[in-house]
Scaffold this motif. Structure first.
Motif, PDB file in Angstrom:
ATOM      1  N   ARG A 131       0.823  -1.214   0.000  1.00 28.88           N
ATOM      2  CA  ARG A 131       0.000   0.000   0.000  1.00 28.88           C
ATOM      3  C   ARG A 131       0.857   1.266   0.000  1.00 28.88           C
ATOM      4  NH1 ARG A 131      -4.843  -1.625   4.254  1.00 28.88           N
ATOM      5  NH2 ARG A 131      -5.930  -3.018   2.811  1.00 28.88           N
ATOM      6  N   ILE A 132       1.934   1.264   0.761  1.00 32.78           N
ATOM      7  CA  ILE A 132       2.819   2.438   0.813  1.00 32.78           C
ATOM      8  C   ILE A 132       3.523   2.637  -0.531  1.00 32.78           C
ATOM      9  CG2 ILE A 132       4.902   3.401   1.884  1.00 32.78           C
ATOM     10  CD1 ILE A 132       2.307   3.634   3.596  1.00 32.78           C
ATOM     11  N   HIS A 133       3.934   1.567  -1.161  1.00 25.31           N
ATOM     12  CA  HIS A 133       4.553   1.672  -2.490  1.00 25.31           C
ATOM     13  C   HIS A 133       3.566   2.299  -3.483  1.00 25.31           C
ATOM     14  CE1 HIS A 133       7.189   0.716  -5.827  1.00 25.31           C
ATOM     15  NE2 HIS A 133       6.168   0.151  -6.436  1.00 25.31           N
ATOM     16  N   TYR A 134       2.330   1.855  -3.436  1.00 25.48           N
ATOM     17  CA  TYR A 134       1.290   2.428  -4.301  1.00 25.48           C
ATOM     18  C   TYR A 134       1.095   3.915  -3.984  1.00 25.48           C
ATOM     19  CZ  TYR A 134      -3.222   2.996  -6.620  1.00 25.48           C
ATOM     20  OH  TYR A 134      -4.243   3.434  -7.419  1.00 25.48           O
ATOM     21  N   PHE A 152      -6.044   2.634   3.013  1.00 27.94           N
ATOM     22  CA  PHE A 152      -6.074   3.005   4.432  1.00 27.94           C
ATOM     23  C   PHE A 152      -7.372   3.746   4.719  1.00 27.94           C
ATOM     24  CE2 PHE A 152      -1.585   2.481   3.596  1.00 27.94           C
ATOM     25  CZ  PHE A 152      -1.092   1.890   4.754  1.00 27.94           C
ATOM     26  N   SER A 153      -8.114   3.303   5.717  1.00 26.52           N
ATOM     27  CA  SER A 153      -9.376   3.967   6.045  1.00 26.52           C
ATOM     28  C   SER A 153      -9.158   5.166   6.961  1.00 26.52           C
ATOM     29  CB  SER A 153     -10.350   2.980   6.699  1.00 26.52           C
ATOM     30  OG  SER A 153      -9.777   2.431   7.868  1.00 26.52           O
ATOM     31  N   ASP A 154      -7.977   5.255   7.572  1.00 24.44           N
ATOM     32  CA  ASP A 154      -7.651   6.347   8.489  1.00 24.44           C
ATOM     33  C   ASP A 154      -6.401   7.078   7.983  1.00 24.44           C
ATOM     34  OD1 ASP A 154      -6.925   8.016  10.591  1.00 24.44           O
ATOM     35  OD2 ASP A 154      -6.821   6.426  12.088  1.00 24.44           O
ATOM     36  N   PRO A 155      -6.578   8.308   7.469  1.00 23.33           N
ATOM     37  CA  PRO A 155      -5.417   9.052   6.958  1.00 23.33           C
ATOM     38  C   PRO A 155      -4.320   9.279   7.999  1.00 23.33           C
ATOM     39  CG  PRO A 155      -7.437  10.034   6.154  1.00 23.33           C
ATOM     40  CD  PRO A 155      -7.836   9.014   7.189  1.00 23.33           C
ATOM     41  N   GLY A 156      -4.693   9.416   9.262  1.00 18.81           N
ATOM     42  CA  GLY A 156      -3.693   9.587  10.313  1.00 18.81           C
ATOM     43  C   GLY A 156      -2.825   8.350  10.469  1.00 18.81           C
ATOM     44  N   TYR A 157      -3.451   7.200  10.409  1.00 16.73           N
ATOM     45  CA  TYR A 157      -2.706   5.941  10.489  1.00 16.73           C
ATOM     46  C   TYR A 157      -1.829   5.775   9.249  1.00 16.73           C
ATOM     47  CZ  TYR A 157      -1.675   0.993  11.070  1.00 16.73           C
ATOM     48  OH  TYR A 157      -1.029  -0.221  11.204  1.00 16.73           O
ATOM     49  N   PHE A 158      -2.344   6.170   8.096  1.00 21.80           N
ATOM     50  CA  PHE A 158      -1.561   6.142   6.856  1.00 21.80           C
ATOM     51  C   PHE A 158      -0.282   6.957   7.026  1.00 21.80           C
ATOM     52  CE2 PHE A 158      -0.631   8.756   3.045  1.00 21.80           C
ATOM     53  CZ  PHE A 158      -0.046   7.766   2.253  1.00 21.80           C
ATOM     54  N   ARG A 159      -0.409   8.167   7.561  1.00 20.82           N
ATOM     55  CA  ARG A 159       0.765   9.015   7.754  1.00 20.82           C
ATOM     56  C   ARG A 159       1.783   8.361   8.699  1.00 20.82           C
ATOM     57  NH1 ARG A 159      -3.403  12.624   7.088  1.00 20.82           N
ATOM     58  NH2 ARG A 159      -3.008  14.355   5.663  1.00 20.82           N
ATOM     59  N   THR A 160       1.279   7.723   9.762  1.00 18.34           N
ATOM     60  CA  THR A 160       2.151   7.042  10.723  1.00 18.34           C
ATOM     61  C   THR A 160       2.908   5.894  10.059  1.00 18.34           C
ATOM     62  OG1 THR A 160       0.677   7.614  12.551  1.00 18.34           O
ATOM     63  CG2 THR A 160       2.174   5.752  12.893  1.00 18.34           C
ATOM     64  N   VAL A 161       2.198   5.060   9.328  1.00 12.56           N
ATOM     65  CA  VAL A 161       2.825   3.919   8.653  1.00 12.56           C
ATOM     66  C   VAL A 161       3.786   4.410   7.582  1.00 12.56           C
ATOM     67  CG1 VAL A 161       2.388   1.892   7.198  1.00 12.56           C
ATOM     68  CG2 VAL A 161       0.888   2.377   9.143  1.00 12.56           C
ATOM     69  N   PHE A 162       3.392   5.423   6.813  1.00 14.31           N
ATOM     70  CA  PHE A 162       4.244   5.964   5.753  1.00 14.31           C
ATOM     71  C   PHE A 162       5.559   6.451   6.348  1.00 14.31           C
ATOM     72  CE2 PHE A 162       5.891   8.817   2.607  1.00 14.31           C
ATOM     73  CZ  PHE A 162       5.450   8.328   1.388  1.00 14.31           C
ATOM     74  N   LYS A 163       5.477   7.242   7.414  1.00 16.29           N
ATOM     75  CA  LYS A 163       6.695   7.789   8.015  1.00 16.29           C
ATOM     76  C   LYS A 163       7.573   6.674   8.580  1.00 16.29           C
ATOM     77  CE  LYS A 163       8.726  11.355  10.698  1.00 16.29           C
ATOM     78  NZ  LYS A 163       8.594  12.689  11.179  1.00 16.29           N
ATOM     79  N   MET A 198       7.809   3.625   7.489  1.00 15.77           N
ATOM     80  CA  MET A 198       8.405   2.819   6.422  1.00 15.77           C
ATOM     81  C   MET A 198       9.330   3.616   5.505  1.00 15.77           C
ATOM     82  SD  MET A 198       5.292   0.277   5.445  1.00 15.77           S
ATOM     83  CE  MET A 198       6.347  -0.961   4.706  1.00 15.77           C
ATOM     84  N   VAL A 199       9.016   4.883   5.269  1.00 15.46           N
ATOM     85  CA  VAL A 199       9.767   5.685   4.293  1.00 15.46           C
ATOM     86  C   VAL A 199      10.783   6.609   4.975  1.00 15.46           C
ATOM     87  CG1 VAL A 199       9.526   7.344   2.384  1.00 15.46           C
ATOM     88  CG2 VAL A 199       7.833   5.534   2.680  1.00 15.46           C
ATOM     89  N   GLU A 247       6.323  15.587   2.968  1.00 14.58           N
ATOM     90  CA  GLU A 247       7.773  15.776   2.827  1.00 14.58           C
ATOM     91  C   GLU A 247       8.314  14.950   1.667  1.00 14.58           C
ATOM     92  OE1 GLU A 247       8.970  16.629   7.490  1.00 14.58           O
ATOM     93  OE2 GLU A 247       8.873  14.566   6.754  1.00 14.58           O
ATOM     94  N   TYR A 248       7.789  13.749   1.505  1.00 18.91           N
ATOM     95  CA  TYR A 248       8.205  12.875   0.408  1.00 18.91           C
ATOM     96  C   TYR A 248       7.903  13.537  -0.932  1.00 18.91           C
ATOM     97  CZ  TYR A 248       8.501   8.677  -2.511  1.00 18.91           C
ATOM     98  OH  TYR A 248       8.821   7.777  -3.486  1.00 18.91           O
ATOM     99  N   ARG A 249       6.682  14.038  -1.076  1.00 20.08           N
ATOM    100  CA  ARG A 249       6.281  14.699  -2.317  1.00 20.08           C
ATOM    101  C   ARG A 249       7.130  15.939  -2.557  1.00 20.08           C
ATOM    102  NH1 ARG A 249       0.123  15.891  -2.976  1.00 20.08           N
ATOM    103  NH2 ARG A 249       0.083  14.039  -4.285  1.00 20.08           N
ATOM    104  N   SER A 250       7.344  16.720  -1.532  1.00 24.86           N
ATOM    105  CA  SER A 250       8.116  17.950  -1.655  1.00 24.86           C
ATOM    106  C   SER A 250       9.564  17.659  -2.040  1.00 24.86           C
ATOM    107  CB  SER A 250       8.065  18.704  -0.326  1.00 24.86           C
ATOM    108  OG  SER A 250       8.706  19.934  -0.429  1.00 24.86           O
TER     109      SER A 250
END
Length: 78
Positions: free
Chosen positions: A21-24, A45-56, A58-59, A65-68
């Motif tokens: 999911r993070i790769h996508y 991800f049904s929860d954007p906050g959880y998405f941000r936590t997992v993304f940070k 893993m990445v 910040e990744y996009r920027s």
């Protein structure tokens, strides 16, 4: 089943799902202008906050910040 999966792939099933999911999400962040909440939902991800936590976790940086960082890299290489 979980034990066999972990022995075969070296990670848990949930870690594998998060990785996919993070790769996508990384591809979405780089290829369009969707906001981060919409990317979280589009990535499963049904929860954007959880998405941000997992993304940070893993990445190493949050999605914005990744996009920027990519935009700065892209601008500097043209």
């Amino acid at each position: 089943m979980r034990k066999i999966f972990h022995q075969s792939y070296g990670m848990t099933i949930s870690s594998c799902i998060h990785k996919t999911r993070i790769h996508y999400a990384q591809n979405l962040l780089l290829k369009n202008t969707m906001n981060v909440n919409d990317i979280a939902l589009a990535s499963g991800f049904s929860d954007p906050g959880y998405f941000r936590t997992v993304f940070k976790r893993m990445v190493g940086v949050n999605p914005s910040e990744y996009r920027s960082a990519y935009e700065k890299l892209h601008i500097n290489t043209e």
